[in-house]
Scaffold this active site. Sequence first.
Site, mmCIF file in Angstrom:
data_model
loop_
_atom_site.group_PDB
_atom_site.id
_atom_site.type_symbol
_atom_site.label_atom_id
_atom_site.label_comp_id
_atom_site.label_asym_id
_atom_site.label_seq_id
_atom_site.Cartn_x
_atom_site.Cartn_y
_atom_site.Cartn_z
ATOM 1 N N CYS B 79 0.830 -1.200 0.000
ATOM 2 C CA CYS B 79 0.000 0.000 0.000
ATOM 3 C C CYS B 79 0.870 1.259 0.000
ATOM 4 O O CYS B 79 1.555 1.528 -0.976
ATOM 5 C CB CYS B 79 -0.999 -0.026 1.160
ATOM 6 S SG CYS B 79 -2.305 1.205 0.998
ATOM 7 N N HIS B 186 -3.733 -4.873 -0.013
ATOM 8 C CA HIS B 186 -3.217 -5.400 1.242
ATOM 9 C C HIS B 186 -3.235 -6.927 1.216
ATOM 10 O O HIS B 186 -4.277 -7.518 1.482
ATOM 11 C CB HIS B 186 -4.071 -4.909 2.415
ATOM 12 C CG HIS B 186 -3.867 -3.459 2.717
ATOM 13 N ND1 HIS B 186 -2.913 -3.014 3.593
ATOM 14 C CD2 HIS B 186 -4.463 -2.347 2.226
ATOM 15 C CE1 HIS B 186 -2.932 -1.697 3.649
ATOM 16 N NE2 HIS B 186 -3.872 -1.261 2.819
ATOM 17 N N GLU B 188 -2.138 -8.876 3.382
ATOM 18 C CA GLU B 188 -2.439 -9.364 4.740
ATOM 19 C C GLU B 188 -3.923 -9.288 5.065
ATOM 20 O O GLU B 188 -4.363 -9.785 6.091
ATOM 21 C CB GLU B 188 -1.603 -8.588 5.778
ATOM 22 C CG GLU B 188 -2.095 -7.191 6.149
ATOM 23 C CD GLU B 188 -1.751 -6.105 5.120
ATOM 24 O OE1 GLU B 188 -1.346 -6.448 3.985
ATOM 25 O OE2 GLU B 188 -1.915 -4.917 5.457
#
Lengths: 260, 206
Positions: B79, B186, B188
């Site tokens: 990001c 993202h 994650e």
Amino acid sequence: MLTKRIIPCLDIKDGRVVKGVKFVALRDAGDPADNAVVYDREGADEIVFLDITASSEHRSTLIDAVERTADAVFMPLTVGGGINELDDIKTLLRAGADKVSINTQAVLNPDFVKQASYRFGAQCIVVAIDAKRISASTEGGKSVAWEVYIYGGRKATGIDAVEWSQQMEHAGAGEILLTSIDRDGTKSGYDIELTAEITKRVGIPVIASGGAGNMEHFYEGFVRGGADACLAASLFHFRELSIKELKTYLQNKGVAIRPV
Amino acid sequence: MIVIVDYGMGNLRSVEKAIASIGASSVISNDPDAISKADKLVIPGVGAFGDCMNNIRAYGIEDAVKQFIAKGRPVIGICLGMQMLFEGGDENPGVKGLGLMKGSVKGFDHEQLAGKGLKIPHMGWNTVKQGKKSFLFEGIKDKSYFYFVHSYYPAPLEDVTIGTTDYGIDFTSVVQKDNVVATQFHPEKSQKNGLRLLSNFINYRG
């Protein structure tokens, strides 16, 4: 293409999941992290925790639930309820929340959202608006309007919900979580008029909430309401509808959805 | 050791836990020494471009990160951690980025997007079109979904784009330059696909 989001919401009291009907009559049904894992597997696009604990002394149980959830699921998590200070936001983000939802404090302190957005970034600041339908008299006769309520829907503010949503966008909200108090817990569908009015007026994403009772309600929320995401709690929580089933239905109806 | 660069911004815990869930361990650190000695670096980032760059400088870790990259060691930017790799951006015009990739970071055009009924920030699940083969995409289908939340995107002026995403325009969502890779989304927060992508990075033998 960006897809429309399906968001299960868990109402949490003292670290445990509950779901009220019209904000009362709570039923206990489990551990937040365990629930989140199930929703993650079923293909939810995000998850929302709404803390409805009245006192702050049990706050640590919420933080613990957020931490355990963030350790187990790798999807966006929004946490709302009881956020009164910038430090509350910091604590939740540190615990693993990706976004926080601010409601009452946004009304009580006009600068709060602005400060929060400046400090943590608009992307993690969701402003929750609880709106209740009122009949307003105008020169042209009667027209519909919505009033903002705070303290979990218990206190009227006299603020117009549509204007409020625009103000909050300007203050730096990254998203609006729009709940119809009239529809919440009724399963009679989202307030489409309210949702459409606000999605039309703001340039940030809007989550429709309150009233989802069947799959068609989600379709209406997205297509007629223009919502970017639709949220539901009890419908998913009590397994009346599976996310997979809902997503298949919406896809077949031509709504852009991330397949499970 | 994998070091997650801590410069006071963002949800570092999620990155750490995502790495743990794929069986690797990492440390969160802002120590230039730990950064220099790392096997791999993860540069996460949430917030504003200017704040991130100012913090990186205030923490005194800009040089350590740059030297690490100069040595050809593997790095993943996430990001804002991707955006910082470029020379600068619209969000904070006076603030210089790390300048490791040529190009700048641009803001989505409000009017252009509004005309298409699109909101800013670009928030939610969108697909990544894989433009080039990369170790990062190993085992991930073309046009898989990832989670995005951003209002700015990188516009490279050199050939580093390996993945693009459509949001009113086709923008660069994944870049690679030698051993430096970065994603605008993202990983994650992108469930299975995201964890696979992180695992590809963790297991990469540069």
